[in-house]
Design a protein around this motif. Structure first.
Motif, PDB file in Angstrom:
ATOM      1  N   GLY A  84       0.777  -1.236   0.000  1.00  0.00           N
ATOM      2  CA  GLY A  84       0.000   0.000   0.000  1.00  0.00           C
ATOM      3  C   GLY A  84       0.806   1.282   0.000  1.00  0.00           C
ATOM      4  N   TRP A  85       2.132   1.205  -0.176  1.00  0.00           N
ATOM      5  CA  TRP A  85       2.925   2.447  -0.120  1.00  0.00           C
ATOM      6  C   TRP A  85       2.665   3.329  -1.330  1.00  0.00           C
ATOM      7  CZ3 TRP A  85       6.607   4.786  -3.174  1.00  0.00           C
ATOM      8  CH2 TRP A  85       7.069   4.050  -4.259  1.00  0.00           C
ATOM      9  N   LEU A  86       2.418   2.742  -2.489  1.00  0.00           N
ATOM     10  CA  LEU A  86       2.258   3.554  -3.695  1.00  0.00           C
ATOM     11  C   LEU A  86       0.969   4.376  -3.671  1.00  0.00           C
ATOM     12  CD1 LEU A  86       3.846   4.270  -6.171  1.00  0.00           C
ATOM     13  CD2 LEU A  86       2.730   2.422  -7.382  1.00  0.00           C
ATOM     14  N   PRO A  87      -0.183   3.808  -3.271  1.00  0.00           N
ATOM     15  CA  PRO A  87      -1.370   4.671  -3.159  1.00  0.00           C
ATOM     16  C   PRO A  87      -1.183   5.797  -2.140  1.00  0.00           C
ATOM     17  CG  PRO A  87      -2.032   2.369  -3.172  1.00  0.00           C
ATOM     18  CD  PRO A  87      -0.531   2.388  -3.093  1.00  0.00           C
ATOM     19  N   ALA A  88      -0.492   5.509  -1.044  1.00  0.00           N
ATOM     20  CA  ALA A  88      -0.243   6.555  -0.037  1.00  0.00           C
ATOM     21  C   ALA A  88       0.657   7.645  -0.609  1.00  0.00           C
ATOM     22  CB  ALA A  88       0.389   5.942   1.211  1.00  0.00           C
ATOM     23  N   ALA A  89       1.712   7.234  -1.339  1.00  0.00           N
ATOM     24  CA  ALA A  89       2.623   8.208  -1.949  1.00  0.00           C
ATOM     25  C   ALA A  89       1.883   9.057  -2.974  1.00  0.00           C
ATOM     26  CB  ALA A  89       3.799   7.482  -2.610  1.00  0.00           C
ATOM     27  N   TYR A  90       1.068   8.415  -3.801  1.00  0.00           N
ATOM     28  CA  TYR A  90       0.297   9.135  -4.818  1.00  0.00           C
ATOM     29  C   TYR A  90      -0.625  10.162  -4.155  1.00  0.00           C
ATOM     30  CZ  TYR A  90      -2.794  10.038  -8.742  1.00  0.00           C
ATOM     31  OH  TYR A  90      -3.523  10.654  -9.716  1.00  0.00           O
ATOM     32  N   SER A  91      -1.287   9.744  -3.084  1.00  0.00           N
ATOM     33  CA  SER A  91      -2.204  10.633  -2.386  1.00  0.00           C
ATOM     34  C   SER A  91      -1.467  11.840  -1.802  1.00  0.00           C
ATOM     35  CB  SER A  91      -2.913   9.859  -1.272  1.00  0.00           C
ATOM     36  OG  SER A  91      -3.737  10.719  -0.534  1.00  0.00           O
ATOM     37  N   LEU A  92      -0.333  11.601  -1.172  1.00  0.00           N
ATOM     38  CA  LEU A  92       0.428  12.712  -0.587  1.00  0.00           C
ATOM     39  C   LEU A  92       0.950  13.665  -1.656  1.00  0.00           C
ATOM     40  CD1 LEU A  92       2.381  10.923   2.254  1.00  0.00           C
ATOM     41  CD2 LEU A  92       0.740  12.796   2.506  1.00  0.00           C
ATOM     42  N   LEU A  93       1.499  13.112  -2.732  1.00  0.00           N
ATOM     43  CA  LEU A  93       2.033  13.979  -3.785  1.00  0.00           C
ATOM     44  C   LEU A  93       0.926  14.773  -4.467  1.00  0.00           C
ATOM     45  CD1 LEU A  93       4.763  11.633  -5.275  1.00  0.00           C
ATOM     46  CD2 LEU A  93       5.130  13.724  -3.948  1.00  0.00           C
ATOM     47  N   SER A  94      -0.250  14.177  -4.596  1.00  0.00           N
ATOM     48  CA  SER A  94      -1.345  14.921  -5.220  1.00  0.00           C
ATOM     49  C   SER A  94      -1.832  16.047  -4.308  1.00  0.00           C
ATOM     50  CB  SER A  94      -2.493  14.002  -5.623  1.00  0.00           C
ATOM     51  OG  SER A  94      -3.152  13.494  -4.495  1.00  0.00           O
TER      52      SER A  94
END
Length: 171
Positions: A95-105
């Motif tokens: 689940g790190w990639l959805p979290a990273a995507y959310s933070l960067l967005s």
């Protein structure tokens, strides 16, 4: 609308057998055909002639077009969360990639969380519009992953799936 890199990564992801890849490819191409059909209808319902709308979305002559029929019972592509989870599967942190995507967005769309990462005090001086070190590190991680995906996809496209380089790397 989903950016193409997520759809392309989803399509190119290794499958358990050829039939699973054929099903995924059909789903991917049907999505393109459905979007194309919807866009042509939108153009023509807003005053653009049908011929002009079709011509706008016509693929170049160098592209081979297969049948234009969309499969019955077509399943749309998975939502972004599923695409991101699938891209992040090979990594030990689920689940790190959805979290990273959310933070960067958050930064991209100037939300309060994003703005908090774009302003800080250093030695009593406000430094606005400088990304926080944490967000910069996250952006670099994701950029490296994206670059690796692009290199892998480029290799597949340029060699037409030839396994020569893979075989040499393993020996």
């Amino acid at each position: 609308m989903r950016p193409a890199w997520r759809r392309d990564s989803w399509l190119a992801q290794e499958q358990k057998d050829d039939e699973a890849y054929v099903q995924r490819s059909t789903r991917y191409i049907d999505e393109f055909r459905a979007r194309q059909k919807k866009t042509i209808a939108l153009f023509s319902s807003n005053g653009v002639s049908l011929k002009a709308a079709e011509q706008l979305l016509h693929l170049p002559d160098s592209m081979v077009e297969g049948p234009q029929a969309i499969a019955k019972g077509r399943k749309p592509l998975p939502p972004i969360d599923e695409l991101l989870l699938a891209m992040g599967e090979p990594f030990p942190e689920p689940g790190w990639l959805p979290a990273a995507y959310s933070l960067l967005s958050q930064v991209t769309h100037s939300t309060p969380t994003g703005l908090a990462h774009m302003a800080r005090y250093v030695d009593g001086t406000l430094r606005a519009h400088d990304i926080s070190p944490e967000m910069l590190a996250l952006a670099l991680d994701v950029a490296c992953l994206g670059s690796a995906r692009l290199i892998g996809l480029s290799y597949l496209l340029l060699t037409r799936g030839d396994d020569t380089a893979t075989v040499r790397a393993r020996s």
